[in-house]
Scaffold this motif. Structure first.
Motif, PDB file in Angstrom:
ATOM      1  N   ASN A 168       0.842  -1.078  -0.080  1.00  0.00           N
ATOM      2  CA  ASN A 168       0.064  -0.097  -0.032  1.00  0.00           C
ATOM      3  C   ASN A 168       0.939   1.313   0.104  1.00  0.00           C
ATOM      4  N   ARG A 169       0.326   2.325  -0.329  1.00  0.00           N
ATOM      5  CA  ARG A 169       1.057   3.507  -0.710  1.00  0.00           C
ATOM      6  C   ARG A 169       1.699   3.891   0.966  1.00  0.00           C
ATOM      7  N   ARG A 170       1.010   3.503   1.869  1.00  0.00           N
ATOM      8  CA  ARG A 170       1.510   3.933   3.301  1.00  0.00           C
ATOM      9  C   ARG A 170       2.977   3.078   3.673  1.00  0.00           C
TER      10      ARG A 170
ATOM     11  N   GLY B 292      -9.566   8.961  -9.489  1.00  0.00           N
ATOM     12  CA  GLY B 292      -8.084   8.119  -9.884  1.00  0.00           C
ATOM     13  C   GLY B 292      -8.507   6.829  -9.956  1.00  0.00           C
ATOM     14  N   ALA B 293      -7.626   5.911 -10.585  1.00  0.00           N
ATOM     15  CA  ALA B 293      -7.615   4.648 -10.727  1.00  0.00           C
ATOM     16  C   ALA B 293      -6.705   3.919  -9.763  1.00  0.00           C
ATOM     17  N   GLY B 294      -6.660   4.665  -8.599  1.00  0.00           N
ATOM     18  CA  GLY B 294      -5.902   3.911  -7.460  1.00  0.00           C
ATOM     19  C   GLY B 294      -6.468   2.737  -6.926  1.00  0.00           C
ATOM     20  N   SER B 295      -5.933   1.810  -6.135  1.00  0.00           N
ATOM     21  CA  SER B 295      -6.259   0.807  -5.375  1.00  0.00           C
ATOM     22  C   SER B 295      -7.836   0.773  -4.704  1.00  0.00           C
ATOM     23  N   ILE B 296      -7.934   1.836  -3.935  1.00  0.00           N
ATOM     24  CA  ILE B 296      -9.114   2.066  -3.029  1.00  0.00           C
ATOM     25  C   ILE B 296     -10.166   2.322  -4.325  1.00  0.00           C
ATOM     26  N   ALA B 297      -9.993   3.206  -5.304  1.00  0.00           N
ATOM     27  CA  ALA B 297     -11.258   3.302  -6.144  1.00  0.00           C
ATOM     28  C   ALA B 297     -11.564   2.362  -7.129  1.00  0.00           C
TER      29      ALA B 297
ATOM     30  N   THR C 150     -13.073   8.754 -12.510  1.00  0.00           N
ATOM     31  CA  THR C 150     -12.254   9.712 -13.052  1.00  0.00           C
ATOM     32  C   THR C 150     -10.865   9.078 -13.127  1.00  0.00           C
ATOM     33  N   THR C 151     -10.030   9.203 -14.190  1.00  0.00           N
ATOM     34  CA  THR C 151      -8.643   8.740 -14.102  1.00  0.00           C
ATOM     35  C   THR C 151      -8.061   9.676 -15.096  1.00  0.00           C
ATOM     36  N   SER C 152      -6.639   9.459 -15.244  1.00  0.00           N
ATOM     37  CA  SER C 152      -5.879  10.285 -16.150  1.00  0.00           C
ATOM     38  C   SER C 152      -5.531   9.765 -17.606  1.00  0.00           C
ATOM     39  N   SER C 153      -5.890   8.570 -17.932  1.00  0.00           N
ATOM     40  CA  SER C 153      -5.520   8.070 -18.948  1.00  0.00           C
ATOM     41  C   SER C 153      -6.613   7.273 -19.679  1.00  0.00           C
TER      42      SER C 153
ATOM     43  N   ASP D  44      -6.561   4.398 -21.580  1.00  0.00           N
ATOM     44  CA  ASP D  44      -6.303   3.055 -21.189  1.00  0.00           C
ATOM     45  C   ASP D  44      -7.022   2.698 -20.271  1.00  0.00           C
ATOM     46  N   LYS D  45      -6.657   3.398 -18.958  1.00  0.00           N
ATOM     47  CA  LYS D  45      -7.260   3.095 -17.499  1.00  0.00           C
ATOM     48  C   LYS D  45      -8.898   3.155 -17.608  1.00  0.00           C
ATOM     49  N   ALA D  46      -9.152   4.343 -18.360  1.00  0.00           N
ATOM     50  CA  ALA D  46     -10.654   4.508 -18.433  1.00  0.00           C
ATOM     51  C   ALA D  46     -11.542   3.393 -18.992  1.00  0.00           C
TER      52      ALA D  46
ATOM     53  N   ASN E 197     -11.935  11.348 -17.851  1.00  0.00           N
ATOM     54  CA  ASN E 197     -10.446  11.776 -18.001  1.00  0.00           C
ATOM     55  C   ASN E 197     -10.242  13.334 -17.397  1.00  0.00           C
ATOM     56  N   TYR E 198      -9.549  13.132 -16.181  1.00  0.00           N
ATOM     57  CA  TYR E 198      -9.514  14.644 -15.400  1.00  0.00           C
ATOM     58  C   TYR E 198      -8.577  15.235 -15.955  1.00  0.00           C
ATOM     59  N   ARG E 199      -7.694  14.766 -16.874  1.00  0.00           N
ATOM     60  CA  ARG E 199      -6.598  15.684 -17.881  1.00  0.00           C
ATOM     61  C   ARG E 199      -7.404  16.410 -18.819  1.00  0.00           C
TER      62      ARG E 199
ATOM     63  N   LEU F 278     -12.964  10.555   3.181  1.00  0.00           N
ATOM     64  CA  LEU F 278     -11.957  11.314   2.774  1.00  0.00           C
ATOM     65  C   LEU F 278     -10.829  10.144   3.394  1.00  0.00           C
ATOM     66  N   MET F 279     -10.181   9.687   2.334  1.00  0.00           N
ATOM     67  CA  MET F 279      -8.983   8.776   2.605  1.00  0.00           C
ATOM     68  C   MET F 279      -7.517   9.343   2.311  1.00  0.00           C
ATOM     69  N   GLY F 280      -7.388   9.963   0.900  1.00  0.00           N
ATOM     70  CA  GLY F 280      -6.197  10.311   0.480  1.00  0.00           C
ATOM     71  C   GLY F 280      -5.242  11.491   1.014  1.00  0.00           C
TER      72      GLY F 280
ATOM     73  N   ARG G  42     -13.237  11.229   7.841  1.00  0.00           N
ATOM     74  CA  ARG G  42     -12.104  11.041   7.436  1.00  0.00           C
ATOM     75  C   ARG G  42     -11.916   9.496   8.010  1.00  0.00           C
ATOM     76  N   ILE G  43     -11.413   8.550   6.931  1.00  0.00           N
ATOM     77  CA  ILE G  43     -11.675   7.128   7.196  1.00  0.00           C
ATOM     78  C   ILE G  43     -10.204   6.596   7.710  1.00  0.00           C
ATOM     79  N   ALA G  44     -10.105   5.823   8.529  1.00  0.00           N
ATOM     80  CA  ALA G  44      -8.882   4.987   8.695  1.00  0.00           C
ATOM     81  C   ALA G  44      -9.226   3.415   8.396  1.00  0.00           C
ATOM     82  N   VAL G  45      -8.956   2.997   7.324  1.00  0.00           N
ATOM     83  CA  VAL G  45      -9.270   1.508   6.895  1.00  0.00           C
ATOM     84  C   VAL G  45     -10.602   1.080   7.383  1.00  0.00           C
ATOM     85  N   GLY G  46     -10.458   0.265   8.360  1.00  0.00           N
ATOM     86  CA  GLY G  46     -12.040  -0.327   9.079  1.00  0.00           C
ATOM     87  C   GLY G  46     -11.416  -1.320  10.048  1.00  0.00           C
TER      88      GLY G  46
ATOM     89  N   ALA H 269       2.258   3.608 -11.956  1.00  0.00           N
ATOM     90  CA  ALA H 269       1.380   3.178 -13.482  1.00  0.00           C
ATOM     91  C   ALA H 269       0.630   1.789 -13.181  1.00  0.00           C
ATOM     92  N   HIS H 270       0.527   1.303 -11.821  1.00  0.00           N
ATOM     93  CA  HIS H 270      -0.311   0.294 -11.647  1.00  0.00           C
ATOM     94  C   HIS H 270      -1.926   0.525 -11.784  1.00  0.00           C
ATOM     95  N   LEU H 271      -2.571  -0.429 -12.064  1.00  0.00           N
ATOM     96  CA  LEU H 271      -4.051  -0.463 -11.929  1.00  0.00           C
ATOM     97  C   LEU H 271      -4.433  -1.884 -11.374  1.00  0.00           C
TER      98      LEU H 271
HETATM   99  N1  LIG Z   1      -7.392   6.725   5.489  1.00  0.00           N
HETATM  100  C1  LIG Z   1      -7.127   5.678   5.053  1.00  0.00           C
HETATM  101  O1  LIG Z   1      -7.578   4.605   5.717  1.00  0.00           O
HETATM  102  C2  LIG Z   1      -6.305   4.994   3.959  1.00  0.00           C
HETATM  103  C3  LIG Z   1      -6.203   3.807   3.514  1.00  0.00           C
HETATM  104  C4  LIG Z   1      -5.492   3.382   2.378  1.00  0.00           C
HETATM  105  C5  LIG Z   1      -4.816   4.401   1.573  1.00  0.00           C
HETATM  106  N2  LIG Z   1      -5.039   5.737   2.006  1.00  0.00           N
HETATM  107  C6  LIG Z   1      -4.541   6.990   1.119  1.00  0.00           C
HETATM  108  O2  LIG Z   1      -5.353   6.987   0.079  1.00  0.00           O
HETATM  109  C7  LIG Z   1      -4.545   7.319  -1.112  1.00  0.00           C
HETATM  110  C8  LIG Z   1      -5.112   6.406  -2.200  1.00  0.00           C
HETATM  111  O3  LIG Z   1      -4.673   5.046  -1.943  1.00  0.00           O
HETATM  112  P1  LIG Z   1      -4.652   3.827  -3.186  1.00  0.00           P
HETATM  113  O4  LIG Z   1      -4.171   2.642  -2.626  1.00  0.00           O
HETATM  114  O5  LIG Z   1      -5.759   3.898  -3.926  1.00  0.00           O
HETATM  115  O6  LIG Z   1      -3.260   4.609  -3.884  1.00  0.00           O
HETATM  116  P2  LIG Z   1      -2.912   4.202  -5.190  1.00  0.00           P
HETATM  117  O7  LIG Z   1      -3.302   2.903  -5.829  1.00  0.00           O
HETATM  118  O8  LIG Z   1      -1.362   4.255  -5.215  1.00  0.00           O
HETATM  119  O9  LIG Z   1      -3.418   5.469  -6.222  1.00  0.00           O
HETATM  120  C9  LIG Z   1      -2.548   5.830  -7.300  1.00  0.00           C
HETATM  121  C10 LIG Z   1      -3.549   6.686  -7.998  1.00  0.00           C
HETATM  122  O10 LIG Z   1      -4.040   7.770  -7.503  1.00  0.00           O
HETATM  123  C11 LIG Z   1      -4.356   8.561  -8.556  1.00  0.00           C
HETATM  124  N3  LIG Z   1      -4.108  10.240  -8.253  1.00  0.00           N
HETATM  125  C12 LIG Z   1      -2.838  10.679  -7.838  1.00  0.00           C
HETATM  126  N4  LIG Z   1      -3.086  11.984  -7.673  1.00  0.00           N
HETATM  127  C13 LIG Z   1      -4.180  12.285  -8.459  1.00  0.00           C
HETATM  128  C14 LIG Z   1      -4.787  13.443  -8.563  1.00  0.00           C
HETATM  129  N5  LIG Z   1      -4.160  14.795  -8.414  1.00  0.00           N
HETATM  130  N6  LIG Z   1      -6.015  13.544  -9.087  1.00  0.00           N
HETATM  131  C15 LIG Z   1      -6.814  12.240  -9.433  1.00  0.00           C
HETATM  132  N7  LIG Z   1      -6.211  10.912  -9.237  1.00  0.00           N
HETATM  133  C16 LIG Z   1      -4.863  11.138  -8.768  1.00  0.00           C
HETATM  134  C17 LIG Z   1      -3.759   8.291  -9.884  1.00  0.00           C
HETATM  135  O11 LIG Z   1      -4.717   7.663 -10.678  1.00  0.00           O
HETATM  136  P3  LIG Z   1      -4.707   7.881 -12.134  1.00  0.00           P
HETATM  137  O12 LIG Z   1      -3.717   6.821 -12.629  1.00  0.00           O
HETATM  138  O13 LIG Z   1      -6.272   7.694 -12.686  1.00  0.00           O
HETATM  139  O14 LIG Z   1      -4.430   9.368 -12.440  1.00  0.00           O
HETATM  140  C18 LIG Z   1      -2.722   7.222  -9.298  1.00  0.00           C
HETATM  141  O15 LIG Z   1      -2.926   5.988 -10.267  1.00  0.00           O
HETATM  142  C19 LIG Z   1      -3.282   7.376  -0.853  1.00  0.00           C
HETATM  143  O16 LIG Z   1      -3.003   8.770  -0.326  1.00  0.00           O
HETATM  144  C20 LIG Z   1      -3.155   6.579   0.540  1.00  0.00           C
HETATM  145  O17 LIG Z   1      -2.110   6.911   1.168  1.00  0.00           O
HETATM  146  C21 LIG Z   1      -5.776   6.227   3.119  1.00  0.00           C
END
Ligand SMILES: NC(=O)c1ccc[n+]([C@@H]2O[C@H](COP(=O)([O-])OP(=O)(O)OC[C@H]3O[C@@H](n4cnc5c(N)ncnc54)[C@H](OP(=O)(O)O)[C@@H]3O)[C@@H](O)[C@H]2O)c1
Length: 338
Positions: free
Chosen positions: A40-42, A168-173, A190-193, A195-197, A210-212, A257-259, A282-286, A327-329
């Motif tokens: 995870n990003r943490r 964004g196309a991060g793991s949570i999304a 939303t996502t930036s590319s 391909d990911k869309a 596509n947010y870009r 709110l997680m990010g 504001r969320i902390a996992v679960g 670059a992961h999805l």
């Molecule tokens: N509070 C909690 O409980 C908790 C738990 C887990 C994670 N988090 C936090 O939540 C965030 C996301 O975690 P994750 O696991 O989903 O991360 P991740 O998989 O690393 O997500 C990366 C994605 O975030 C998107 N992104 C980055 N900057 C952006 C922006 N300005 N606008 C739109 N999209 C953007 C990008 O999506 P595109 O490729 O589409 O651009 C990127 O691929 C991190 O900050 C992490 O530390 C919080």
């Protein structure tokens, strides 16, 4: 027993491999042979020194793991040898509200994590894997999966027909899209590319922006919802997107709110709340109880977590770098055994 550790003096230095004698098993503990872990990003933040909870020097990293019970303490009642289990991010948060004391006890940070071929865990601190999942898949659930679930259900739960916005196309999304569709919601992502869309659409997102290209994506969300806005926002980005999230949220919406993305230059103007009614949580996992509820949905719909790439344990550092490249999805997994 082989385990990888953060360098005790410099967590950013290469991971240190250690061969240690097996730890003794307390009466309510399990010995788990670890098959897979996920990043995870943490975990990047912990090594970079930017995570709010300081790691114990030399700790075994990574909160998310899955494995098989190979030994049980004499008073264990919840598990037997051969059971397949996953870790909990907060091993002491079973149910109810999270306390600060529980929040400070985190696997792979203040407590030992799962980047090892065996771990010893209290039986209360793990839970059974959904039957249809393999270890790689189950290892993706404890942090990103559960955070998405909490965002959708921990406040006012998503109802069939409501609109969920993911950013964004991060793991949570990605998890949030899968869960929201299983709950009967409409999803705007939303996502930036492009391909990911396409990938997000194939996972069930009804509309992907596509947010870009659509810099004013908040206006697009309002247009797509006939001016009503999104009932739920999975705000996995944070300061860089929060104002737009508020602007395209429905009246009395729920925003999870997680990010923490956004950098030092992003500014959130609290005047954005003016004239709006909404719940910002504001969320902390679960908790483990939330995790059990999520697993019931995953089992009922036979959902499969999206895995971007699996690395062998010998390439653990490459797995960290791969996540840092963004670059992961889907999830980045390290296979420890099997
Ligand atoms: N509070 C909690 O409980 C908790 C738990 C887990 C994670 N988090 C936090 O939540 C965030 C996301 O975690 P994750 O696991 O989903 O991360 P991740 O998989 O690393 O997500 C990366 C994605 O975030 C998107 N992104 C980055 N900057 C952006 C922006 N300005 N606008 C739109 N999209 C953007 C990008 O999506 P595109 O490729 O589409 O651009 C990127 O691929 C991190 O900050 C992490 O530390 C919080």
């Amino acid at each position: 027993m082989r385990s990888l550790h953060l360098d005790a003096d410099n967590p950013a230095a290469p991971l240190v491999t250690r061969d240690l004698p097996r730890a003794p098993l307390g009466p309510t503990a399990l010995r788990v042979r670890v098959h897979a872990v996920s990043l995870n990003r943490r975990d990047l933040m912990i090594r970079a020194g930017t995570y709010p909870v300081p790691p114990t020097p030399g700790v075994v990293p990574l909160s998310d793991g899955a494995g098989e019970v190979v030994e049980v303490g004499r008073a264990v009642t919840r598990f037997a040898i051969g059971d397949r289990v996953t870790s909990c991010y907060f091993p002491q948060w079973i149910d109810g509200r999270l306390s600060l004391a529980q929040a400070m006890q985190q696997a792979g940070c203040s407590l030992p994590g799962w980047l090892a071929d065996e771990v010893v865990a209290e039986e209360q601190a793990v839970l059974a894997m959904p039957d249809h999942l393999g270890f790689d898949e189950a290892a993706t659930l404890p942090c990103a999966g559960l955070t998405a679930w909490n965002g959708l259900t921990g406040g006012r739960p998503v109802r069939a027909g409501s609109t969920v916005l993911t950013l964004g196309a991060g793991s949570i999304a990605v998890f949030a899209i899968q869960f929201a569709k299983a709950l009967g919601a409409r999803v705007i992502a939303t996502t930036s590319s492009d391909d990911k869309a396409a990938r997000l659409a194939s996972l069930g997102a009804d509309e992907v922006l596509n947010y870009r290209q659509s810099v004013d994506w908040d206006r697009e969300v309002l247009r797509l919802t006939g001016g009503r806005g999104a009932d739920h926002v999975i705000e996995a980005i944070g300061p860089a997107t929060l104002e737009r999230s508020l602007r395209c949220a429905a009246w009395d919406a729920d925003i999870g709110l997680m990010g923490v993305f956004g950098g030092d230059d992003s500014r959130f103007d609290p005047r954005a709340f003016s004239g709006r009614v909404l719940t910002l949580r504001r969320i902390a996992v679960g908790s483990r109880s939330d995790f059990e509820a999520m697993n019931r949905l995953i089992a009922a719909h036979r959902l499969r977590p999206v895995i971007d790439r699996v690395f062998p344990v010998e390439e653990a550092e490459a797995a960290y770098r791969h996540l840092a490249d963004s670059a992961h999805l889907g999830k980045v997994v390290i296979r420890v055994a099997g």
